[in-house]
Motif scaffolding. Structure first.
Motif, PDB file in Angstrom:
ATOM      1  N   ASN A 163       0.823  -1.208   0.000  1.00 57.72           N
ATOM      2  CA  ASN A 163       0.000   0.000   0.000  1.00 57.72           C
ATOM      3  C   ASN A 163       0.859   1.262   0.000  1.00 57.72           C
ATOM      4  O   ASN A 163       1.910   1.303   0.635  1.00 57.72           O
ATOM      5  CB  ASN A 163      -0.929   0.026   1.208  1.00 57.72           C
ATOM      6  CG  ASN A 163      -2.012  -1.009   1.101  1.00 57.72           C
ATOM      7  OD1 ASN A 163      -2.335  -1.482   0.019  1.00 57.72           O
ATOM      8  ND2 ASN A 163      -2.586  -1.374   2.226  1.00 57.72           N
ATOM      9  N   VAL A 164       0.351   2.282  -0.710  1.00 61.21           N
ATOM     10  CA  VAL A 164       0.986   3.593  -0.745  1.00 61.21           C
ATOM     11  C   VAL A 164      -0.083   4.619  -0.452  1.00 61.21           C
ATOM     12  O   VAL A 164      -1.201   4.528  -0.957  1.00 61.21           O
ATOM     13  CB  VAL A 164       1.608   3.871  -2.135  1.00 61.21           C
ATOM     14  CG1 VAL A 164       2.107   5.295  -2.227  1.00 61.21           C
ATOM     15  CG2 VAL A 164       2.731   2.905  -2.416  1.00 61.21           C
ATOM     16  N   GLU A 165       0.239   5.578   0.404  1.00 67.43           N
ATOM     17  CA  GLU A 165      -0.706   6.641   0.719  1.00 67.43           C
ATOM     18  C   GLU A 165      -0.232   7.931   0.056  1.00 67.43           C
ATOM     19  O   GLU A 165       0.941   8.278   0.135  1.00 67.43           O
ATOM     20  CB  GLU A 165      -0.790   6.828   2.233  1.00 67.43           C
ATOM     21  CG  GLU A 165      -1.882   7.758   2.675  1.00 67.43           C
ATOM     22  CD  GLU A 165      -2.019   7.792   4.183  1.00 67.43           C
ATOM     23  OE1 GLU A 165      -2.992   7.219   4.693  1.00 67.43           O
ATOM     24  OE2 GLU A 165      -1.144   8.377   4.849  1.00 67.43           O
ATOM     25  N   LYS A 166      -1.167   8.615  -0.603  1.00 69.67           N
ATOM     26  CA  LYS A 166      -0.870   9.893  -1.247  1.00 69.67           C
ATOM     27  C   LYS A 166      -1.678  10.967  -0.546  1.00 69.67           C
ATOM     28  O   LYS A 166      -2.897  10.890  -0.479  1.00 69.67           O
ATOM     29  CB  LYS A 166      -1.252   9.855  -2.725  1.00 69.67           C
ATOM     30  CG  LYS A 166      -0.437   8.870  -3.532  1.00 69.67           C
ATOM     31  CD  LYS A 166      -0.875   8.842  -4.984  1.00 69.67           C
ATOM     32  CE  LYS A 166      -0.098   7.814  -5.752  1.00 69.67           C
ATOM     33  NZ  LYS A 166      -0.492   7.743  -7.162  1.00 69.67           N
ATOM     34  N   THR A 167      -0.990  11.969  -0.008  1.00 64.17           N
ATOM     35  CA  THR A 167      -1.642  13.055   0.705  1.00 64.17           C
ATOM     36  C   THR A 167      -1.463  14.346  -0.070  1.00 64.17           C
ATOM     37  O   THR A 167      -0.378  14.631  -0.563  1.00 64.17           O
ATOM     38  CB  THR A 167      -1.047  13.217   2.118  1.00 64.17           C
ATOM     39  OG1 THR A 167      -1.295  12.013   2.846  1.00 64.17           O
ATOM     40  CG2 THR A 167      -1.661  14.387   2.853  1.00 64.17           C
TER      41      THR A 167
END
Length: 125
Positions: free
Chosen positions: A48-52
């Motif tokens: 998983n990768v989170e983009k903010t």
């Protein structure tokens, strides 16, 4: 605040369930209107990768260092950290606009974006 003021491994501490606190002082930035902060989690081939993305309008001078992390407070009082001491660093994009004839002020629209395994970390300040 400058990333070197933070303790190492904050993202991994949060992922391990350890509460994260920030003891460093930062510089407050005033804003116009309503800032928005959005975190989207995506599945990448390696996990998983989170983009903010954090967007706001201001006339303040902004930090120009490449090692800046952002502490954001939501209306309920909860603080969030965008970025940490380790790479990747948040990216800042600034768009300057002139005022309009109907009275809208000249402002800088700032977009902070960050992509990491966990890019929006809840913290205690």
């Amino acid at each position: 605040m400058h990333a070197s003021l933070l303790s190492p491994g904050m993202m991994y501490k949060h992922l391990a369930g350890i509460p994260v606190a920030v003891m460093a002082a930062g510089t407050r930035v005033s804003f116009f209107g309503e800032p928005t902060c959005q975190a989207v989690e995506e599945d990448d081939n390696n996990g998983n990768v989170e983009k903010t993305t954090f967007t706001f309008c201001t006339n303040d001078e902004l930090p120009s260092s490449e090692n800046v992390v952002w502490a954001v407070q939501q209306a309920s009082g909860q603080w969030w950290l965008i970025g940490c001491r380790e790479r990747p660093r948040p990216v800042m994009k600034v768009t300057s606009t002139t005022g309009t004839t109907n009275g809208d002020p000249a402002v800088k629209t700032v977009e902070i974006s960050h992509q990491a395994r966990k890019s929006l970390i809840p913290v205690a300040l």
